[in-house]
Write a protein that holds these residues in place. Structure first.
Motif, mmCIF file in Angstrom:
data_model
loop_
_atom_site.group_PDB
_atom_site.id
_atom_site.type_symbol
_atom_site.label_atom_id
_atom_site.label_comp_id
_atom_site.label_asym_id
_atom_site.label_seq_id
_atom_site.Cartn_x
_atom_site.Cartn_y
_atom_site.Cartn_z
ATOM 1 N N PHE A 139 3.245 -6.695 -1.140
ATOM 2 C CA PHE A 139 2.947 -5.665 -0.154
ATOM 3 C C PHE A 139 3.041 -6.265 1.233
ATOM 4 N N ILE A 140 3.289 -5.400 2.203
ATOM 5 C CA ILE A 140 3.410 -5.801 3.601
ATOM 6 C C ILE A 140 2.543 -4.869 4.429
ATOM 7 N N PHE A 141 1.730 -5.442 5.287
ATOM 8 C CA PHE A 141 1.022 -4.671 6.309
ATOM 9 C C PHE A 141 1.777 -4.915 7.598
ATOM 10 N N GLY A 142 2.236 -3.870 8.229
ATOM 11 C CA GLY A 142 3.024 -4.070 9.441
ATOM 12 C C GLY A 142 3.121 -2.833 10.306
ATOM 13 N N SER A 143 3.947 -2.979 11.310
ATOM 14 C CA SER A 143 4.247 -1.890 12.234
ATOM 15 C C SER A 143 5.756 -1.906 12.440
ATOM 16 N N MET A 144 6.435 -1.077 11.702
ATOM 17 C CA MET A 144 7.892 -1.095 11.749
ATOM 18 C C MET A 144 8.398 -0.767 13.155
ATOM 19 N N ARG A 145 7.713 0.097 13.847
ATOM 20 C CA ARG A 145 8.116 0.452 15.213
ATOM 21 C C ARG A 145 8.046 -0.759 16.144
#
Length: 85
Positions: free
Chosen positions: A56-62
């Motif tokens: 899993f990845i926690f992120g902010s694609m923007r």
């Protein structure tokens, strides 16, 4: 499978089939957590517990946070060659 923080911190605790069985889980829009009263650390703990060994990845694609990890996953697990991005 992609969810965003605004959907609520209880999503990982609900243990839905997409969360439990998807090849990759992306938790997007982490920058909004303070605005929707989501405890990211608790959400990460719940996600890790329920995903077991699944990635899993926690992120902010923007904001491009987590993009490199997602590309690496697609290259290795999906057989896609995105080198140069």
């Amino acid at each position: 499978y992609v969810i965003d923080v605004c959907m609520g911190s209880d999503i990982p605790r609900k243990k839905g089939p997409a969360l439990l069985k998807s090849d990759m889980l992306v938790v997007n829009k982490i920058e909004l957590a303070p605005h929707v009263e989501v405890d990211l650390e608790q959400m990460k703990t719940d996600t890790a517990k329920n995903r077991k060994n699944r990635p899993f990845i926690f992120g902010s694609m923007r904001n491009r946070d987590g993009i490199k990890e997602l590309i690496a996953f697609l290259e290795t697990e999906g057989g896609l060659g995105f080198s140069g991005i």
